[in-house]
Design a protein around this motif. Sequence first.
Motif, short mmCIF file in Angstrom:
data_model
loop_
_atom_site.label_atom_id
_atom_site.label_comp_id
_atom_site.label_asym_id
_atom_site.label_seq_id
_atom_site.Cartn_x
_atom_site.Cartn_y
_atom_site.Cartn_z
N PHE A 8 -3.47 -2.03 5.72
CA PHE A 8 -3.77 -0.86 4.87
C PHE A 8 -2.86 0.31 5.24
CE2 PHE A 8 -6.64 2.59 3.58
CZ PHE A 8 -6.87 2.24 2.47
N LEU A 9 -2.72 0.66 6.50
CA LEU A 9 -2.09 1.96 6.91
C LEU A 9 -0.59 2.01 6.58
CD1 LEU A 9 -3.38 2.66 10.46
CD2 LEU A 9 -4.14 3.70 8.43
N LEU A 10 -0.11 0.56 6.50
CA LEU A 10 1.44 0.53 6.04
C LEU A 10 1.62 0.65 4.55
CD1 LEU A 10 2.47 -2.58 8.33
CD2 LEU A 10 3.11 -0.22 8.44
N LYS A 11 0.57 0.36 3.66
CA LYS A 11 0.56 0.49 2.32
C LYS A 11 0.83 2.05 2.06
CE LYS A 11 -1.97 -3.67 1.04
NZ LYS A 11 -3.14 -4.23 0.48
N SER A 12 0.15 2.76 2.68
CA SER A 12 -0.01 4.15 2.37
C SER A 12 1.28 4.89 2.85
CB SER A 12 -1.09 5.00 3.11
OG SER A 12 -2.28 4.64 2.66
N ILE A 13 2.04 4.40 3.84
CA ILE A 13 3.32 4.70 4.43
C ILE A 13 4.30 4.09 3.55
CG2 ILE A 13 4.70 4.72 6.51
CD1 ILE A 13 2.49 4.49 8.45
N TRP A 14 4.09 3.07 2.94
CA TRP A 14 5.18 2.48 2.09
C TRP A 14 5.01 3.44 1.01
CZ3 TRP A 14 4.52 0.91 -3.06
CH2 TRP A 14 5.90 0.00 -3.32
N HIS A 15 4.14 3.86 0.28
CA HIS A 15 4.29 4.73 -0.80
C HIS A 15 4.94 6.03 -0.39
CE1 HIS A 15 1.79 2.88 -3.84
NE2 HIS A 15 0.70 2.77 -2.70
N CYS A 120 -6.34 5.32 -3.33
CA CYS A 120 -6.87 4.71 -2.21
C CYS A 120 -7.49 3.43 -2.39
CB CYS A 120 -7.72 5.58 -1.35
SG CYS A 120 -7.14 7.13 -0.86
N ILE A 121 -8.18 3.20 -3.80
CA ILE A 121 -8.84 2.07 -3.98
C ILE A 121 -7.83 1.00 -4.42
CG2 ILE A 121 -10.21 0.70 -5.74
CD1 ILE A 121 -11.48 3.64 -6.07
N PHE A 122 -6.64 1.38 -4.95
CA PHE A 122 -5.41 0.26 -5.17
C PHE A 122 -4.93 -0.29 -3.96
CE2 PHE A 122 -0.98 -0.07 -4.97
CZ PHE A 122 -0.61 -0.83 -6.09
N ASN A 123 -4.64 0.82 -2.70
CA ASN A 123 -4.28 0.18 -1.57
C ASN A 123 -4.99 -0.71 -1.19
OD1 ASN A 123 -1.99 1.81 -1.87
ND2 ASN A 123 -3.03 3.52 -0.56
N PHE A 124 -6.46 -0.63 -1.10
CA PHE A 124 -7.52 -1.61 -0.77
C PHE A 124 -7.46 -3.02 -1.43
CE2 PHE A 124 -11.77 -3.38 -0.70
CZ PHE A 124 -12.03 -3.65 0.57
N LEU A 125 -7.40 -2.89 -2.70
CA LEU A 125 -7.34 -4.21 -3.62
C LEU A 125 -5.84 -4.74 -3.95
CD1 LEU A 125 -10.12 -2.90 -6.21
CD2 LEU A 125 -10.42 -4.25 -4.19
N SER A 126 -4.86 -4.13 -3.81
CA SER A 126 -3.69 -4.55 -3.96
C SER A 126 -3.25 -5.82 -3.05
CB SER A 126 -2.61 -3.54 -3.72
OG SER A 126 -2.50 -2.84 -2.47
#
Length: 592
Positions: A8-15, A120-126
């Motif tokens: 989940f952290l890597l998804k935010s950093i990827w953005h 944030c919800i997108f990062n959780f459900l993607s």
Amino acid sequence: LGVESPQFLLKSIWHAFTALDEDHRGKVSKSQLKVLSHNLCTVMKVPHDPVALEEHFKDDNEGPLSNHGYMPYLSRFILDKVSDFDILEFNKMCWTLCYRKNISPQQLLISNDDAFKVWCIFNFLSEDKYPLVIIAEEIEYFLRKLTDAMANTWSEDRFTEYKLELSGNKNCLTAWELIELVGVHFFSKSLNCQTLSMGINEVFQELILDILKQGYMTKKGHKRKNWTERWFVLRPHSLSYYVCEDLVEIKGTIALDSDCCVESLPDRDTKKCLFIIKCSDKSFEISASDKKKKQEWIQAVQTCIQLRRLGLPSPHREARLRRRELRQRQQVEEDDLAHRMKQLQAANDNKQRELEAMRKKMGEAAAKASIEEERRRKTELDLQDRYRLDLEREKMVRQQMEEQVAQKSIELEQYLQRVRELEGMYHQLEEALEDERQAKQDEEAMRKLQARLLEEEAAKRAELEQMHLQQQRALSQTRAEKQELVAEQLVKERDLQAAMQQLERLEKERHGALEQYEVVTRKLERAANQTKTWKDKVAKHEGLVRLIQPGPKGPQRMTNWGPASFTDAELEMRKRSWQRLLMTTTVTEEEV
């Protein structure tokens, strides 16, 4: 990393990294990476080491970096050193770096904070693969929860129409397309912005902040023993209480572990709807507003304790894992079915090729048989013509010999006549006698010649008869071979008929497999709909489906209100009141 996983952290950093990649080549300059790394270390409370970054990319001092990649550096020097940090502050930092380059806040009907929550919800459900996208099933799950949070009615037809439009493109959305979906159309056109914001916040608190239940209750103090109203927030691992519902000033936290238990308490003079949470070090007495709220809180706390005992994640996270496992199983089943269909199609193609080859061979055999039959017929006709010519030639020779014999016979008669005439002149012509003797010798030679010619005629006749017999045998052999070819053609036609029947059977099996696939698909859709309905009910009732376990201080009573709803003293008081009411009713009936 607290409640969040490294994925989940890597998804935010990827953005954030993608926002810095202006050329969309997967490369970011070293100066930008230094700033990003410093911000990450600051937010995640990790000491920043600029020398490590220089050492990691030491072979590319100028221009964009790509030789080692940023992900190994991130995992080794930042994520592996993280212990505890504010996940919301971390997400807001990544959001600040990326949202201005992807969306225009002026075009949205929701606030920037609401767009951040949707992100944030997108990062959780993607899905856990890059580039990040959210599939149609998770979009429907999010929109259903958002609709329930706004107390609206879910429009299945409207979403089906949107789903068809979505499947026509790519059947998934990026984070910015999901924000546009929520903030520009589909919801915001016919809804109040404040209602939409409250719904987004409720879904955000449930999915991202892991808030399972919240509300006002009264709590008894440990030192002064006074009762104070607090705003309680239940999470999978704790029950926190704040001064008010803005969650700014926290007053305490009750850590829920496997040793905790929750029990109902009897009503007192001033306090009703009491229950107690017993932990290993202390206990907490709480008063709910009514009995329904009391029972809901007891069951919710008991559910969290049971999750801790079983080592399970929060309900919505577990539901997300189940949805992904179900999609994976469906994908495996669809791939298996597609593989079987390909095998059947390949088998069908092979049969078709075999039939075509068989037809081709039969055609070649028929053509070959026709050519052979034509050749033999021509040979037979040639033999017949040759035999006819030979017979005609022999007939002419025989006629010539007969004419010669007749001519010789006439000459012989003339000679005999001359001999008879010369016999009278025997005595006179001795020389004529010698001629006569010589004539007799010639006659004998002629007779021998005639006999020899007759013998040759008989031999030639026998030879002609032998050739006629050979011709008959050749004709018989030709008829036998023709019958064999006809029998072979019949056998091949029967094989072709059997192959056609097998092909029809394979077609029927293929249609049966297609029908079975459609039945399995409909069953899967019904199962998915039933699972979604069950999940919605569970989410609606906030997971209050688990039994409350008895506390360590004594047995609990089971009533219509659930376990631990009444104490023994409360039940005894209700029993006495019922007995008095029954006696009063009996006396009244006797008087009447």
